[in-house]
Design a protein around this motif. Structure first.
Motif, PDB file in Angstrom:
ATOM      1  N   VAL A  88       0.859  -1.227  -0.127  1.00 24.56           N
ATOM      2  CA  VAL A  88      -0.069   0.013   0.158  1.00 24.56           C
ATOM      3  C   VAL A  88       0.869   1.392   0.044  1.00 24.56           C
ATOM      4  CG1 VAL A  88      -1.843   1.475   1.270  1.00 24.56           C
ATOM      5  CG2 VAL A  88      -2.165  -1.110   1.059  1.00 24.56           C
ATOM      6  N   ALA A  89       1.890   1.299   0.865  1.00 21.33           N
ATOM      7  CA  ALA A  89       2.567   2.356   0.906  1.00 21.33           C
ATOM      8  C   ALA A  89       3.612   2.769  -0.352  1.00 21.33           C
ATOM      9  CB  ALA A  89       4.015   2.379   1.934  1.00 21.33           C
ATOM     10  N   GLU A  90       3.899   1.559  -1.004  1.00 20.82           N
ATOM     11  CA  GLU A  90       4.562   1.696  -2.289  1.00 20.82           C
ATOM     12  C   GLU A  90       3.660   2.306  -3.218  1.00 20.82           C
ATOM     13  OE1 GLU A  90       7.601  -0.487  -5.276  1.00 20.82           O
ATOM     14  OE2 GLU A  90       6.612  -1.766  -4.085  1.00 20.82           O
ATOM     15  N   ASN A  91       2.506   1.787  -3.569  1.00 30.68           N
ATOM     16  CA  ASN A  91       1.603   2.225  -4.342  1.00 30.68           C
ATOM     17  C   ASN A  91       1.255   3.717  -4.214  1.00 30.68           C
ATOM     18  OD1 ASN A  91       1.489  -0.318  -5.675  1.00 30.68           O
ATOM     19  ND2 ASN A  91      -0.420  -0.775  -4.646  1.00 30.68           N
ATOM     20  N   LEU A  92       0.938   4.119  -3.046  1.00 33.11           N
ATOM     21  CA  LEU A  92       0.667   5.543  -2.815  1.00 33.11           C
ATOM     22  C   LEU A  92       1.677   6.419  -3.043  1.00 33.11           C
ATOM     23  CD1 LEU A  92      -1.199   5.178   0.617  1.00 33.11           C
ATOM     24  CD2 LEU A  92      -2.261   5.759  -1.638  1.00 33.11           C
ATOM     25  N   ALA A  93       3.107   6.162  -2.882  1.00 30.49           N
ATOM     26  CA  ALA A  93       3.967   6.901  -3.177  1.00 30.49           C
ATOM     27  C   ALA A  93       4.208   6.854  -4.627  1.00 30.49           C
ATOM     28  CB  ALA A  93       5.321   6.304  -2.308  1.00 30.49           C
ATOM     29  N   PHE A  94       4.492   5.719  -5.420  1.00 32.23           N
ATOM     30  CA  PHE A  94       4.687   5.763  -6.621  1.00 32.23           C
ATOM     31  C   PHE A  94       3.561   6.623  -7.559  1.00 32.23           C
ATOM     32  CE2 PHE A  94       4.564   3.610 -11.100  1.00 32.23           C
ATOM     33  CZ  PHE A  94       5.924   3.415 -11.353  1.00 32.23           C
ATOM     34  N   TYR A  95       2.298   6.186  -7.366  1.00 30.07           N
ATOM     35  CA  TYR A  95       1.355   6.829  -7.988  1.00 30.07           C
ATOM     36  C   TYR A  95       1.201   8.367  -7.781  1.00 30.07           C
ATOM     37  CZ  TYR A  95       0.725   2.556 -10.205  1.00 30.07           C
ATOM     38  OH  TYR A  95       0.922   1.218 -10.868  1.00 30.07           O
ATOM     39  N   GLY A  96       1.523   8.702  -6.570  1.00 27.48           N
ATOM     40  CA  GLY A  96       1.318  10.040  -6.315  1.00 27.48           C
ATOM     41  C   GLY A  96       2.467  11.035  -6.781  1.00 27.48           C
ATOM     42  N   VAL A  97       3.628  10.412  -7.197  1.00 28.79           N
ATOM     43  CA  VAL A  97       4.613  11.118  -8.168  1.00 28.79           C
ATOM     44  C   VAL A  97       4.088  11.122  -9.517  1.00 28.79           C
ATOM     45  CG1 VAL A  97       7.002  10.761  -9.240  1.00 28.79           C
ATOM     46  CG2 VAL A  97       6.455  10.619  -6.691  1.00 28.79           C
ATOM     47  N   PHE A  98       3.713   9.840 -10.228  1.00 27.15           N
ATOM     48  CA  PHE A  98       2.914   9.992 -11.299  1.00 27.15           C
ATOM     49  C   PHE A  98       1.964  10.668 -11.781  1.00 27.15           C
ATOM     50  CE2 PHE A  98       6.060   6.680 -12.606  1.00 27.15           C
ATOM     51  CZ  PHE A  98       6.285   7.057 -14.186  1.00 27.15           C
ATOM     52  N   VAL A  99       0.958  10.768 -10.905  1.00 21.89           N
ATOM     53  CA  VAL A  99      -0.188  11.585 -11.016  1.00 21.89           C
ATOM     54  C   VAL A  99       0.391  13.182 -11.363  1.00 21.89           C
ATOM     55  CG1 VAL A  99      -2.204  12.757  -9.750  1.00 21.89           C
ATOM     56  CG2 VAL A  99      -2.093  10.314  -9.696  1.00 21.89           C
ATOM     57  N   VAL A 100       0.986  13.408 -10.228  1.00 23.43           N
ATOM     58  CA  VAL A 100       1.602  14.984 -10.570  1.00 23.43           C
ATOM     59  C   VAL A 100       2.202  15.031 -11.924  1.00 23.43           C
ATOM     60  CG1 VAL A 100       3.101  16.520  -9.386  1.00 23.43           C
ATOM     61  CG2 VAL A 100       1.800  15.397  -7.962  1.00 23.43           C
ATOM     62  N   ALA A 101       3.285  14.010 -12.266  1.00 29.87           N
ATOM     63  CA  ALA A 101       3.929  14.181 -13.635  1.00 29.87           C
ATOM     64  C   ALA A 101       3.007  14.232 -14.548  1.00 29.87           C
ATOM     65  CB  ALA A 101       4.854  13.187 -13.418  1.00 29.87           C
ATOM     66  N   VAL A 102       1.908  13.427 -14.705  1.00 30.47           N
ATOM     67  CA  VAL A 102       1.114  13.044 -16.023  1.00 30.47           C
ATOM     68  C   VAL A 102       0.229  14.346 -15.735  1.00 30.47           C
ATOM     69  CG1 VAL A 102      -0.623  11.888 -17.074  1.00 30.47           C
ATOM     70  CG2 VAL A 102       1.568  10.649 -15.947  1.00 30.47           C
ATOM     71  N   TYR A 103      -0.161  14.718 -14.913  1.00 26.50           N
ATOM     72  CA  TYR A 103      -1.111  15.972 -14.938  1.00 26.50           C
ATOM     73  C   TYR A 103      -0.385  17.192 -15.333  1.00 26.50           C
ATOM     74  CZ  TYR A 103      -3.861  19.585 -13.314  1.00 26.50           C
ATOM     75  OH  TYR A 103      -4.571  21.231 -13.163  1.00 26.50           O
ATOM     76  N   ARG A 104       0.942  17.528 -14.979  1.00 33.41           N
ATOM     77  CA  ARG A 104       1.817  18.442 -15.481  1.00 33.41           C
ATOM     78  C   ARG A 104       1.779  18.270 -16.908  1.00 33.41           C
ATOM     79  NH1 ARG A 104       6.917  19.206 -11.862  1.00 33.41           N
ATOM     80  NH2 ARG A 104       7.207  20.918 -13.410  1.00 33.41           N
TER      81      ARG A 104
END
Length: 192
Positions: A88-104
């Motif tokens: 769970v921790a890995e998924n939240l961290a990994f996708y947190g970074v990707f949501v920001v990157a892809v949104y930008r």
């Protein structure tokens, strides 16, 4: 080339051209140098592209696995609880970074924040969805659990479990990313 292999060769060339993006310390952006497309032919350049794309998220995810995994193990003394907490921790961290990157990335191409967010979530689901379901439900928890069972040092066990799960995950995720690029879903000029 014969008529049957020509569309396949053109499709592969389009994937190569569309993978000519760079990832800095954040968003995925199309390259401003069209000649770079032709240089992404060597294996080393392809590997470098994938490392640049995923490394920022992996650094954050690895730190999260170690911090949360060690805390969960200390608190629960259970490999199963630790494996789930680390996943769970890995998924939240990994996708947190990707949501920001892809949104930008998408915000530069979409007129409204809502469109950019909607498109970002669609692209993340297309790139990671199938791989993530199998990874989160089966591969990663089992990899963490087995590594914790086999390796006496919990820190090393978490790292080994993560690496084993990542190898499986990235085969599918890289295919998903390439498919979104090839289909022109990321806004590549090649497919407009």
């Amino acid at each position: 080339m014969d008529e049957q292999t020509l569309p396949v060769a053109e499709s592969l060339a389009a994937v190569e051209r569309s993978c000519a993006v760079t990832v800095g310390a954040g968003p995925v952006t199309e390259t401003s140098n069209p000649r770079r497309v032709d240089r992404l032919t060597s294996l080393g350049q392809r590997v470098l592209f994938w490392v640049r794309r995923y490394l920022p998220a992996e650094i954050v995810a690895t730190a999260s696995v170690l911090v949360v995994g060690m805390a969960a193990l200390e608190w629960s003394k259970s490999a199963a609880v630790t494996a789930i907490a680390a996943t769970v921790a890995e998924n939240l961290a990994f996708y947190g970074v990707f949501v920001v990157a892809v949104y930008r990335e998408q915000r530069r191409r979409r007129p409204t924040r809502r469109e950019a967010l909607s498109r970002s979530l669609f692209l993340l689901a297309a790139e990671f969805g199938p791989a993530e379901v199998i990874d989160s439900v089966v591969i990663r928890p089992w990899a963490f659990g087995i590594a914790l069972w086999l390796i006496p040092d919990a820190g090393w066990a978490l790292v080994v479990g993560k690496v084993v799960a990542d190898v499986v995950f990235y085969f599918a995720a890289a295919g998903g990313f390439s498919l979104t690029m090839w289909a022109g879903l990321r806004g590549s000029d090649e497919r407009r």
